[in-house]
Scaffold this motif. Structure first.
Motif, mmCIF file in Angstrom:
data_model
loop_
_atom_site.group_PDB
_atom_site.id
_atom_site.type_symbol
_atom_site.label_atom_id
_atom_site.label_comp_id
_atom_site.label_asym_id
_atom_site.label_seq_id
_atom_site.Cartn_x
_atom_site.Cartn_y
_atom_site.Cartn_z
ATOM 1 N N ALA A 288 26.467 37.410 30.980
ATOM 2 C CA ALA A 288 25.812 36.149 31.350
ATOM 3 C C ALA A 288 24.455 36.421 31.995
ATOM 4 O O ALA A 288 23.444 35.792 31.640
ATOM 5 C CB ALA A 288 26.705 35.350 32.303
ATOM 6 N N ALA A 289 24.415 37.367 32.926
ATOM 7 C CA ALA A 289 23.159 37.698 33.598
ATOM 8 C C ALA A 289 22.141 38.274 32.620
ATOM 9 O O ALA A 289 20.937 38.022 32.753
ATOM 10 C CB ALA A 289 23.411 38.676 34.742
ATOM 11 N N SER A 290 22.599 39.009 31.630
ATOM 12 C CA SER A 290 21.683 39.540 30.619
ATOM 13 C C SER A 290 21.023 38.409 29.837
ATOM 14 O O SER A 290 19.812 38.436 29.589
ATOM 15 C CB SER A 290 22.422 40.479 29.664
ATOM 16 N N GLU B 120 17.937 28.754 24.210
ATOM 17 C CA GLU B 120 19.218 29.314 23.744
ATOM 18 C C GLU B 120 19.733 30.397 24.682
ATOM 19 O O GLU B 120 20.930 30.444 24.981
ATOM 20 C CB GLU B 120 19.066 29.899 22.335
ATOM 21 N N ALA B 121 18.845 31.266 25.132
ATOM 22 C CA ALA B 121 19.269 32.336 26.037
ATOM 23 C C ALA B 121 19.832 31.743 27.328
ATOM 24 O O ALA B 121 20.864 32.209 27.843
ATOM 25 C CB ALA B 121 18.100 33.274 26.345
ATOM 26 N N TYR B 122 19.171 30.705 27.840
ATOM 27 C CA TYR B 122 19.650 30.066 29.063
ATOM 28 C C TYR B 122 21.017 29.413 28.846
ATOM 29 O O TYR B 122 21.951 29.630 29.625
ATOM 30 C CB TYR B 122 18.644 29.015 29.553
ATOM 31 N N ALA C 58 17.054 29.734 34.908
ATOM 32 C CA ALA C 58 17.683 31.032 34.641
ATOM 33 C C ALA C 58 17.789 31.859 35.916
ATOM 34 O O ALA C 58 18.806 32.517 36.162
ATOM 35 C CB ALA C 58 16.890 31.786 33.569
ATOM 36 N N VAL C 59 16.756 31.809 36.752
ATOM 37 C CA VAL C 59 16.799 32.522 38.034
ATOM 38 C C VAL C 59 17.893 31.930 38.924
ATOM 39 O O VAL C 59 18.648 32.660 39.578
ATOM 40 C CB VAL C 59 15.424 32.495 38.728
ATOM 41 N N VAL C 60 18.000 30.612 38.948
ATOM 42 C CA VAL C 60 19.063 29.957 39.717
ATOM 43 C C VAL C 60 20.427 30.414 39.200
ATOM 44 O O VAL C 60 21.339 30.712 39.982
ATOM 45 C CB VAL C 60 18.927 28.418 39.652
ATOM 46 N N GLY C 61 20.572 30.489 37.878
ATOM 47 C CA GLY C 61 21.832 30.951 37.305
ATOM 48 C C GLY C 61 22.188 32.358 37.745
ATOM 49 O O GLY C 61 23.341 32.644 38.073
ATOM 50 N N VAL C 62 21.205 33.251 37.771
ATOM 51 C CA VAL C 62 21.438 34.622 38.237
ATOM 52 C C VAL C 62 21.824 34.620 39.717
ATOM 53 O O VAL C 62 22.736 35.332 40.137
ATOM 54 C CB VAL C 62 20.194 35.504 37.999
ATOM 55 N N ALA C 63 21.137 33.793 40.503
ATOM 56 C CA ALA C 63 21.449 33.717 41.939
ATOM 57 C C ALA C 63 22.888 33.275 42.157
ATOM 58 O O ALA C 63 23.590 33.824 43.020
ATOM 59 C CB ALA C 63 20.478 32.768 42.636
ATOM 60 N N GLN D 178 14.390 34.595 31.190
ATOM 61 C CA GLN D 178 13.248 34.857 32.085
ATOM 62 C C GLN D 178 12.179 35.680 31.369
ATOM 63 O O GLN D 178 10.976 35.450 31.554
ATOM 64 C CB GLN D 178 13.719 35.597 33.337
ATOM 65 N N ASP D 179 12.608 36.626 30.565
ATOM 66 C CA ASP D 179 11.668 37.457 29.816
ATOM 67 C C ASP D 179 10.856 36.592 28.839
ATOM 68 O O ASP D 179 9.645 36.785 28.678
ATOM 69 C CB ASP D 179 12.446 38.540 29.066
ATOM 70 N N HIS D 180 11.530 35.647 28.191
ATOM 71 C CA HIS D 180 10.816 34.732 27.287
ATOM 72 C C HIS D 180 9.803 33.886 28.067
ATOM 73 O O HIS D 180 8.684 33.664 27.587
ATOM 74 C CB HIS D 180 11.797 33.828 26.546
ATOM 75 N N HIS D 181 10.191 33.417 29.246
ATOM 76 C CA HIS D 181 9.239 32.676 30.092
ATOM 77 C C HIS D 181 8.020 33.547 30.359
ATOM 78 O O HIS D 181 6.870 33.094 30.207
ATOM 79 C CB HIS D 181 9.937 32.258 31.392
#
Length: 199
Positions: free
Chosen positions: A36-38, A71-73, A172-177, A44-47
């Motif tokens: 999931a984090a990947s 899609e990645a998110y 995506a950052v919130v999801g990782v957090a 984030q990389d796409h951003h």
């Protein structure tokens, strides 16, 4: 006349701030969190790539990455919140996840996504995202002027792409957090996002 667009330096500053906000987050090492984090890191990389491409006036490629980021998110959040252990395992071995509609349906049964905002994003933007990613007619229309074959994007469209990228980069950052059980980072990112967007 070809499109000219000057990217505000605040876009790169914001991007870098988002990256730094989760640099030191420690996460559980289980398979679900890793996959999931990947996915969320890839969003984030796409951003990041969209910001760099816009800064170099590479508009077609920046527009094409919107669907990839979305899609990645969505896949990252689905893997974190909805996928069965068997689905996580299969995904980690290269199997395709369910189609986007099914991912959203599952996600929006969870409290975090119950307002169905992601489904509204898909309903409003999916056809355009696909056209940009797959060089559809909508995208080709933005490559013709009376004088030449050259980028012909409206500045407001470019700003929309940047806003979309920033929205899903922040989410995506919130999801990782949340995967790291770090509510403080998630709250800080959401507060900064609201400050940046005025929402």
């Amino acid at each position: 006349m070809a499109t000219t667009f000057k990217l505000d330096s605040s876009a790169a500053d914001y991007l870098n701030w988002l990256g730094r906000s989760i640099d030191e987050c420690e996460m559980p090492g289980n398979l679900r969190v890793r996959v999931a984090a990947s996915c969320l890191a890839i969003a984030q990389d796409h951003h990041h790539a969209i910001v760099v491409l816009l800064d170099h006036s590479l508009f077609a490629s920046s527009f094409a990455l919107l669907r990839c980021e979305f899609e990645a998110y969505v896949r990252g959040e689905w893997l974190a919140l909805c996928a069965t252990d068997e689905e996580v395992e299969a995904f980690s071995k290269g199997e395709e996840p369910p189609k986007m509609g099914r991912l959203l349906e599952s996600l929006e049964k969870t409290p975090a996504f119950a307002e169905k905002i992601l489904s509204r994003v898909k309903a409003n933007s999916w056809d355009a995202m696909c056209a940009y990613t797959h060089t559809g007619g909508l995208h080709v229309q933005r490559w013709g002027t009376d004088e030449a074959i050259e980028p012909n994007y409206e500045p407001c469209e470019i700003q929309e792409v940047l806003s979309f990228a920033e929205t899903f980069g922040a989410l995506a950052v919130v999801g990782v957090a949340y995967l790291a059980n770090n509510d403080k980072v998630a709250e800080d990112v959401l507060a900064k996002f609201k400050e940046r967007t005025g929402k």
